[in-house]
Design an enzyme around this catalytic site. Sequence first.
Site, PDB file in Angstrom:
ATOM      1  N   CYS A 108       0.795  -1.238   0.000  1.00  9.51           N
ATOM      2  CA  CYS A 108       0.000   0.000   0.000  1.00  9.51           C
ATOM      3  C   CYS A 108       0.829   1.289   0.000  1.00  9.51           C
ATOM      4  O   CYS A 108       0.407   2.287  -0.571  1.00  9.51           O
ATOM      5  CB  CYS A 108      -0.997  -0.025   1.146  1.00  9.51           C
ATOM      6  SG  CYS A 108      -1.978  -1.528   1.123  1.00  9.51           S
ATOM      7  N   HIS A 242      -3.685   6.708   3.132  1.00 11.20           N
ATOM      8  CA  HIS A 242      -4.074   5.473   2.444  1.00 11.20           C
ATOM      9  C   HIS A 242      -5.500   5.083   2.843  1.00 11.20           C
ATOM     10  O   HIS A 242      -5.830   4.985   4.023  1.00 11.20           O
ATOM     11  CB  HIS A 242      -3.083   4.359   2.809  1.00 11.20           C
ATOM     12  CG  HIS A 242      -3.513   3.003   2.369  1.00 11.20           C
ATOM     13  ND1 HIS A 242      -4.007   2.753   1.103  1.00 11.20           N
ATOM     14  CD2 HIS A 242      -3.537   1.812   3.013  1.00 11.20           C
ATOM     15  CE1 HIS A 242      -4.311   1.479   1.005  1.00 11.20           C
ATOM     16  NE2 HIS A 242      -4.050   0.877   2.143  1.00 11.20           N
ATOM     17  N   ASN A 272     -10.269  -0.343  -0.523  1.00  8.87           N
ATOM     18  CA  ASN A 272      -8.807  -0.264  -0.438  1.00  8.87           C
ATOM     19  C   ASN A 272      -8.205  -0.741  -1.762  1.00  8.87           C
ATOM     20  O   ASN A 272      -8.344  -1.907  -2.117  1.00  8.87           O
ATOM     21  CB  ASN A 272      -8.353  -1.160   0.727  1.00  8.87           C
ATOM     22  CG  ASN A 272      -6.846  -1.217   0.897  1.00  8.87           C
ATOM     23  OD1 ASN A 272      -6.096  -0.781   0.044  1.00  8.87           O
ATOM     24  ND2 ASN A 272      -6.420  -1.776   2.025  1.00  8.87           N
TER      25      ASN A 272
HETATM   26  O1  UT7 Z   1      -3.850  -1.782   3.494  1.00  9.60           O
HETATM   27  C1  UT7 Z   1      -3.902  -2.367   4.746  1.00  9.60           C
HETATM   28  C2  UT7 Z   1      -4.803  -3.562   4.609  1.00  9.60           C
HETATM   29  N1  UT7 Z   1      -5.567  -3.980   5.700  1.00  9.60           N
HETATM   30  C3  UT7 Z   1      -6.376  -3.231   6.485  1.00  9.60           C
HETATM   31  O2  UT7 Z   1      -6.447  -2.065   6.455  1.00  9.60           O
HETATM   32  C4  UT7 Z   1      -7.244  -3.984   7.458  1.00  9.60           C
HETATM   33  C5  UT7 Z   1      -7.208  -3.444   8.836  1.00  9.60           C
HETATM   34  N2  UT7 Z   1      -8.232  -4.072   9.661  1.00  9.60           N
HETATM   35  C6  UT7 Z   1      -9.542  -3.774   9.557  1.00  9.60           C
HETATM   36  O3  UT7 Z   1      -9.908  -2.883   8.806  1.00  9.60           O
HETATM   37  C7  UT7 Z   1     -10.519  -4.493  10.450  1.00  9.60           C
HETATM   38  O4  UT7 Z   1      -9.805  -5.318  11.355  1.00  9.60           O
HETATM   39  C8  UT7 Z   1     -11.553  -5.331   9.662  1.00  9.60           C
HETATM   40  C9  UT7 Z   1     -12.524  -4.395   8.941  1.00  9.60           C
HETATM   41  C10 UT7 Z   1     -10.824  -6.209   8.637  1.00  9.60           C
HETATM   42  C11 UT7 Z   1     -12.352  -6.234  10.590  1.00  9.60           C
HETATM   43  O5  UT7 Z   1     -13.012  -5.475  11.586  1.00  9.60           O
HETATM   44  P1  UT7 Z   1     -12.994  -5.971  13.111  1.00  9.60           P
HETATM   45  O6  UT7 Z   1     -13.868  -5.038  13.857  1.00  9.60           O
HETATM   46  O7  UT7 Z   1     -11.553  -6.083  13.507  1.00  9.60           O
HETATM   47  O8  UT7 Z   1     -13.726  -7.364  13.035  1.00  9.60           O
HETATM   48  P2  UT7 Z   1     -13.166  -8.841  13.368  1.00  9.60           P
HETATM   49  O9  UT7 Z   1     -12.198  -9.267  12.319  1.00  9.60           O
HETATM   50  O10 UT7 Z   1     -12.708  -8.889  14.776  1.00  9.60           O
HETATM   51  O11 UT7 Z   1     -14.485  -9.670  13.210  1.00  9.60           O
HETATM   52  C12 UT7 Z   1     -15.600  -9.498  14.093  1.00  9.60           C
HETATM   53  C13 UT7 Z   1     -16.725 -10.413  13.640  1.00  9.60           C
HETATM   54  C14 UT7 Z   1     -16.276 -11.852  13.439  1.00  9.60           C
HETATM   55  O12 UT7 Z   1     -17.345 -12.686  13.840  1.00  9.60           O
HETATM   56  P3  UT7 Z   1     -17.304 -13.457  15.253  1.00  9.60           P
HETATM   57  O13 UT7 Z   1     -16.061 -14.293  15.207  1.00  9.60           O
HETATM   58  O14 UT7 Z   1     -17.230 -12.369  16.281  1.00  9.60           O
HETATM   59  O15 UT7 Z   1     -18.582 -14.220  15.248  1.00  9.60           O
HETATM   60  C15 UT7 Z   1     -16.130 -11.972  11.947  1.00  9.60           C
HETATM   61  O16 UT7 Z   1     -16.334 -13.284  11.474  1.00  9.60           O
HETATM   62  O17 UT7 Z   1     -17.220  -9.962  12.374  1.00  9.60           O
HETATM   63  C16 UT7 Z   1     -17.229 -11.074  11.461  1.00  9.60           C
HETATM   64  N3  UT7 Z   1     -16.997 -10.570  10.118  1.00  9.60           N
HETATM   65  C17 UT7 Z   1     -17.996 -10.195   9.294  1.00  9.60           C
HETATM   66  N4  UT7 Z   1     -19.341 -10.188   9.442  1.00  9.60           N
HETATM   67  C18 UT7 Z   1     -20.059  -9.735   8.414  1.00  9.60           C
HETATM   68  C19 UT7 Z   1     -15.807 -10.357   9.482  1.00  9.60           C
HETATM   69  N5  UT7 Z   1     -16.034  -9.859   8.261  1.00  9.60           N
HETATM   70  C20 UT7 Z   1     -17.372  -9.751   8.116  1.00  9.60           C
HETATM   71  C21 UT7 Z   1     -18.205  -9.294   7.080  1.00  9.60           C
HETATM   72  N6  UT7 Z   1     -19.528  -9.301   7.273  1.00  9.60           N
HETATM   73  N7  UT7 Z   1     -17.707  -8.824   5.902  1.00  9.60           N
END
Ligand code: UT7
Length: 315
Positions: A108, A242, A272
């Site tokens: 990125c 970014h 992104n």
């Molecule tokens: O260029 C750099 C690239 N990467 C990034 O910028 C990513 C940085 N990280 C993030 O933006 C966030 O961590 C995410 C948006 C990827 C995830 O958000 P989060 O609040 O950290 O959620 P999580 O990964 O802790 O997931 C929470 C819950 C999980 O369910 P359980 O285990 O609590 O039942 C996931 O399975 O949300 C679930 N989940 C979803 N639910 C619906 C994960 N993705 C989705 C989805 N729709 N798309």
Amino acid sequence: MRIIGTGSALPKKVVTNAMLSEFLDTSDEWIIPRTGIRSRHVITDERVEDLGAEAARKALEQAGMQPGDIDFFICSNVATEYVTPGMSCIISAKIGLSCPCIDINCACPGFIYAMDIAETYYQAGKVHNVLIVCAEEPSRMTSWDDRSTCVLFGDGAGAAVLTEGNNIRGIELHSQPDPDKIWQTKTLVPTPFVTKEEKDVPLQMKGREVFKFAVSASTRDVQSLLKKVGIEQSQVAYYMVHQANLRIIDAIKQYLGESDEKFPTNIADHGNSSSASCPILLDECNRKGLFNKGDILVFSAFGAGLLSAVAVVEW
Ligand code: UT7
């Protein structure tokens, strides 16, 4: 150097959150509050190198330059169907460049890494006019069964033409090697001799850890470089961050104690787009007439590696 032209190109297909929820266990209600993303442009019949070429042509046109005026071309790209030649050669052929060209894969922060290379070559007296193109299709890296990654990304290309000048006030590049936080592997051609295990694995990401890295790296990078170049936050017109996640951008804003108006965003419509994110945002803001001559722009980006970078540029 000095930025004198910008360009961008996007695939025509727009995929909304509602469209994703037709085949994935996800929803607008989950995606918007956690990421700020409403829709993203996704490649269908386009080739990423054609998007790169289109962005380059627009940047050259705005700069009032012909391909023959460019004496160095840097292309930033993470994934392409070509193993060789590099994307920079493929785009060079499309737009009629014949200058030296290199490819970088700095994820990125690729646009800022490319600006640093351009500036360093310029300071060494080797180049006068540099084209940078960042062309990315992260939608082809994620598994479309994996709701935690595929909803985040969009494809596109951004470009900039840099010429002689004294407007890059400073750049810092940082590396915190941790390849397990964001990674993807693809297999090479098998041989009669290879015995090790190899697998094609779509993009894997430890989202929460990347989130924390992004916020702390960006805040540190911005404060460190502004201090080094002797510019106060009050002198900064815009932070070109970014576009990974609106919550990341909001957290950086809060840590810096800055106002919303200084942080233009396009994540809602693009997701992104890896290294293309900063130059697409730059081009959109530029073409809207957001910048005035003399404005101080701070670019900050972070991603796989883990790499981060920051640049202070006078418009
Ligand atoms: O260029 C750099 C690239 N990467 C990034 O910028 C990513 C940085 N990280 C993030 O933006 C966030 O961590 C995410 C948006 C990827 C995830 O958000 P989060 O609040 O950290 O959620 P999580 O990964 O802790 O997931 C929470 C819950 C999980 O369910 P359980 O285990 O609590 O039942 C996931 O399975 O949300 C679930 N989940 C979803 N639910 C619906 C994960 N993705 C989705 C989805 N729709 N798309």
